[in-house]
Motif scaffolding. Structure first.
Motif, PDB file in Angstrom:
ATOM      1  N   HIS A   9      40.396  28.440  49.708  1.00  0.00           N
ATOM      2  CA  HIS A   9      39.572  29.797  50.017  1.00  0.00           C
ATOM      3  C   HIS A   9      40.058  30.431  51.213  1.00  0.00           C
ATOM      4  O   HIS A   9      39.988  31.562  51.315  1.00  0.00           O
ATOM      5  CB  HIS A   9      38.077  29.418  50.166  1.00  0.00           C
ATOM      6  CG  HIS A   9      37.672  28.984  48.451  1.00  0.00           C
ATOM      7  ND1 HIS A   9      36.367  28.496  48.360  1.00  0.00           N
ATOM      8  CD2 HIS A   9      38.178  28.962  47.394  1.00  0.00           C
ATOM      9  CE1 HIS A   9      36.286  28.305  47.135  1.00  0.00           C
ATOM     10  NE2 HIS A   9      37.147  28.562  46.506  1.00  0.00           N
ATOM     11  N   THR A  10      40.549  29.590  52.275  1.00  0.00           N
ATOM     12  CA  THR A  10      41.095  30.080  53.417  1.00  0.00           C
ATOM     13  C   THR A  10      41.857  29.119  53.934  1.00  0.00           C
ATOM     14  O   THR A  10      42.169  27.920  53.164  1.00  0.00           O
ATOM     15  CB  THR A  10      40.284  30.444  54.708  1.00  0.00           C
ATOM     16  OG1 THR A  10      39.835  29.394  55.167  1.00  0.00           O
ATOM     17  CG2 THR A  10      38.864  31.100  54.126  1.00  0.00           C
ATOM     18  N   ASP A 158      42.514  38.956  41.582  1.00  0.00           N
ATOM     19  CA  ASP A 158      42.452  39.428  42.815  1.00  0.00           C
ATOM     20  C   ASP A 158      43.748  40.422  42.892  1.00  0.00           C
ATOM     21  O   ASP A 158      44.478  40.383  42.043  1.00  0.00           O
ATOM     22  CB  ASP A 158      42.566  38.378  44.083  1.00  0.00           C
ATOM     23  CG  ASP A 158      41.121  37.366  43.834  1.00  0.00           C
ATOM     24  OD1 ASP A 158      41.365  36.433  44.266  1.00  0.00           O
ATOM     25  OD2 ASP A 158      40.249  37.890  43.529  1.00  0.00           O
ATOM     26  N   GLU A 190      34.907  40.632  45.098  1.00  0.00           N
ATOM     27  CA  GLU A 190      35.216  39.757  46.078  1.00  0.00           C
ATOM     28  C   GLU A 190      33.947  39.067  47.011  1.00  0.00           C
ATOM     29  O   GLU A 190      32.750  39.454  46.480  1.00  0.00           O
ATOM     30  CB  GLU A 190      36.243  40.257  47.198  1.00  0.00           C
ATOM     31  CG  GLU A 190      37.651  40.950  46.406  1.00  0.00           C
ATOM     32  CD  GLU A 190      38.425  39.939  45.835  1.00  0.00           C
ATOM     33  OE1 GLU A 190      38.955  40.309  44.777  1.00  0.00           O
ATOM     34  OE2 GLU A 190      38.694  38.739  46.189  1.00  0.00           O
ATOM     35  N   THR A 191      34.424  38.470  47.985  1.00  0.00           N
ATOM     36  CA  THR A 191      33.168  37.823  48.521  1.00  0.00           C
ATOM     37  C   THR A 191      33.121  38.302  50.203  1.00  0.00           C
ATOM     38  O   THR A 191      34.074  38.587  50.708  1.00  0.00           O
ATOM     39  CB  THR A 191      33.394  36.300  48.818  1.00  0.00           C
ATOM     40  OG1 THR A 191      32.328  35.721  49.228  1.00  0.00           O
ATOM     41  CG2 THR A 191      34.757  35.727  49.399  1.00  0.00           C
ATOM     42  N   GLU A 196      39.542  37.900  54.601  1.00  0.00           N
ATOM     43  CA  GLU A 196      40.398  38.250  53.913  1.00  0.00           C
ATOM     44  C   GLU A 196      39.797  38.845  52.719  1.00  0.00           C
ATOM     45  O   GLU A 196      40.569  39.762  52.024  1.00  0.00           O
ATOM     46  CB  GLU A 196      41.381  36.978  53.619  1.00  0.00           C
ATOM     47  CG  GLU A 196      42.368  36.839  54.693  1.00  0.00           C
ATOM     48  CD  GLU A 196      42.728  38.132  55.399  1.00  0.00           C
ATOM     49  OE1 GLU A 196      42.880  38.241  56.666  1.00  0.00           O
ATOM     50  OE2 GLU A 196      43.535  38.843  54.907  1.00  0.00           O
ATOM     51  N   PHE A 197      39.013  38.460  51.971  1.00  0.00           N
ATOM     52  CA  PHE A 197      38.358  38.854  50.707  1.00  0.00           C
ATOM     53  C   PHE A 197      37.498  40.051  51.043  1.00  0.00           C
ATOM     54  O   PHE A 197      37.524  41.235  50.571  1.00  0.00           O
ATOM     55  CB  PHE A 197      37.408  37.772  50.006  1.00  0.00           C
ATOM     56  CG  PHE A 197      38.097  36.385  49.643  1.00  0.00           C
ATOM     57  CD1 PHE A 197      38.425  35.409  50.314  1.00  0.00           C
ATOM     58  CD2 PHE A 197      38.738  36.284  48.173  1.00  0.00           C
ATOM     59  CE1 PHE A 197      39.300  34.377  49.854  1.00  0.00           C
ATOM     60  CE2 PHE A 197      39.548  35.607  47.659  1.00  0.00           C
ATOM     61  CZ  PHE A 197      39.607  34.155  48.483  1.00  0.00           C
ATOM     62  N   TYR A 225      33.226  30.288  43.039  1.00  0.00           N
ATOM     63  CA  TYR A 225      34.108  31.374  43.471  1.00  0.00           C
ATOM     64  C   TYR A 225      34.153  31.169  45.289  1.00  0.00           C
ATOM     65  O   TYR A 225      32.932  30.873  45.739  1.00  0.00           O
ATOM     66  CB  TYR A 225      33.524  32.648  43.105  1.00  0.00           C
ATOM     67  CG  TYR A 225      33.938  33.227  41.956  1.00  0.00           C
ATOM     68  CD1 TYR A 225      34.510  32.338  41.030  1.00  0.00           C
ATOM     69  CD2 TYR A 225      33.518  34.514  41.367  1.00  0.00           C
ATOM     70  CE1 TYR A 225      34.946  32.974  39.602  1.00  0.00           C
ATOM     71  CE2 TYR A 225      33.939  34.932  40.115  1.00  0.00           C
ATOM     72  CZ  TYR A 225      34.699  34.024  39.238  1.00  0.00           C
ATOM     73  OH  TYR A 225      34.979  34.468  38.156  1.00  0.00           O
ATOM     74  N   TRP A 230      29.325  36.333  45.584  1.00  0.00           N
ATOM     75  CA  TRP A 230      30.207  37.121  44.834  1.00  0.00           C
ATOM     76  C   TRP A 230      29.795  38.667  44.822  1.00  0.00           C
ATOM     77  O   TRP A 230      28.515  38.851  44.675  1.00  0.00           O
ATOM     78  CB  TRP A 230      30.665  36.819  43.608  1.00  0.00           C
ATOM     79  CG  TRP A 230      32.250  37.396  43.359  1.00  0.00           C
ATOM     80  CD1 TRP A 230      32.720  38.171  42.341  1.00  0.00           C
ATOM     81  CD2 TRP A 230      33.420  36.775  43.937  1.00  0.00           C
ATOM     82  NE1 TRP A 230      33.773  38.396  42.660  1.00  0.00           N
ATOM     83  CE2 TRP A 230      34.513  37.504  43.433  1.00  0.00           C
ATOM     84  CE3 TRP A 230      33.828  35.773  45.054  1.00  0.00           C
ATOM     85  CZ2 TRP A 230      35.671  37.113  43.605  1.00  0.00           C
ATOM     86  CZ3 TRP A 230      35.113  35.892  45.314  1.00  0.00           C
ATOM     87  CH2 TRP A 230      36.139  36.315  44.768  1.00  0.00           C
TER      88      TRP A 230
END
Ligand code: SAM
Length: 284
Positions: A9-10, A158, A190-191, A196-197, A225, A230
């Protein structure tokens, strides 16, 4: 030997699911398509190794990309889905008798074929006579239409690879043109948990605000997610998602939903301060 699927996720956060069996894998012209059978979440569709949907928690996402708009405008008849290859969004739309026609513009036929074979509970309505599946790039498809749709649902990946063009001002402008005067656009946004998201979500929100008079953000908890949290943009030419909610109309339909209800609708648009403030400021 244990088999695990992991998604970063990162650079410092990894999400993993223990796998029973790797059921399908292929490289389409657009992306890598995999179907995995997981112990905890049932079957999982990944594209380029990223979680798209799981059998166990897809109901959250598909309820929340569809029902809020349908509860605000009960007269939605013509819908455009961009992406949505697993079929879950189309399935939820087919629960509304007043929805006359859905164009589902999915760039990758391989995703639909894999979903038909391995995700029958999601792809169950893709042969409905009201659903028209088109294997095209949504960015190009939208360019030569006008003033036709009541609702556009951007159920995309994405903004990487084929999904990149679905997050641009030009694309949103074209969506605005093909929406009728009471039109609504919803996109997965996104989140806010990882910057970044969140940057993508804020950028998308700013672009939509430049053309739609009403743009609100709503939320849902989706365990598989990134961040388990989200967001969606609700962009509207006329209707306010709270003031114009038609609770009685929607509840009179008697739809049995696993996640959405009209009380939750209000809460979904009530964002935590750390999220609300960043959308208001326009930066993370
Ligand atoms: N619920 C998922 C999410 O929020 O990430 C999305 C699921 S759905 C499988 C995403 C779909 O968007 C994929 O099938 C992908 O092929 C499709 N897609 C990506 N870019 C596209 C484009 N430019 N035009 C049409 N479909 C596109």
């Amino acid at each position: 030997m244990e088999l695990w699927y992991s998604e970063n996720h990162t650079d410092n956060v990894r999400f993993s699911l223990k796998i029973k069996e790797h059921l399908f894998s292929t490289q389409s012209n657009f992306q890598r398509v995999d179907i995995l059978d997981t112990y905890e979440y049932g079957k999982l569709l990944t594209l380029d190794g990223l979680v798209m949907v799981t059998e166990r928690d897809e109901f959250v996402y598909h309820d929340m990309i569809v029902h809020p708009s349908m509860a605000v405008n009960p007269n939605i008849k013509n819908v455009l889905i961009i992406g949505g290859g697993d079929g879950g969004t189309a399935r939820e739309l087919m629960r509304y008798p007043n929805v006359q026609h859905v164009d589902m513009v999915e760039i990758d036929k391989m995703v639909v074929d894999a979903s038909r074979k391995f995700l029958p509970t999601m792809s169950s309505e893709l042969d409905n006579e009201r659903v028209n599946v088109l294997y095209e790039d949504g960015v190009e498809f939208i360019k030569n239409k006008n003033n036709f749709y009541d609702l556009i649902l951007i159920d995309s990946t994405d903004p990487i690879g084929p999904g990149e063009g679905l997050f641009t001002t030009e694309f949103y402008n074209n969506c605005f043109k093909v929406l009728k005067n009471e039109g609504i656009l919803v996109n997965q946004n996104e989140t806010p948990v990882y910057n970044e998201f969140f940057k993508v979500g804020i950028s998308s929100n700013i672009k939509l605000k430049k053309m739609f008079p009403i743009v609100e953000v709503y939320q849902a908890s989706i365990p598989t997610y990134p961040g388990g949290y989200w967001l969606f943009n609700f962009a509207s030419k006329k209707y306010n998602p709270i003031a114009d909610l038609k609770e009685d109309d929607w509840n009179s339909l008697g739809l049995k939903t696993k996640y959405y209800n009209t009380n939750l609708h209000i809460g979904a648009f009530s964002l935590p301060n750390y999220v609300k403030e960043k959308f208001e400021n326009g930066n993370v």
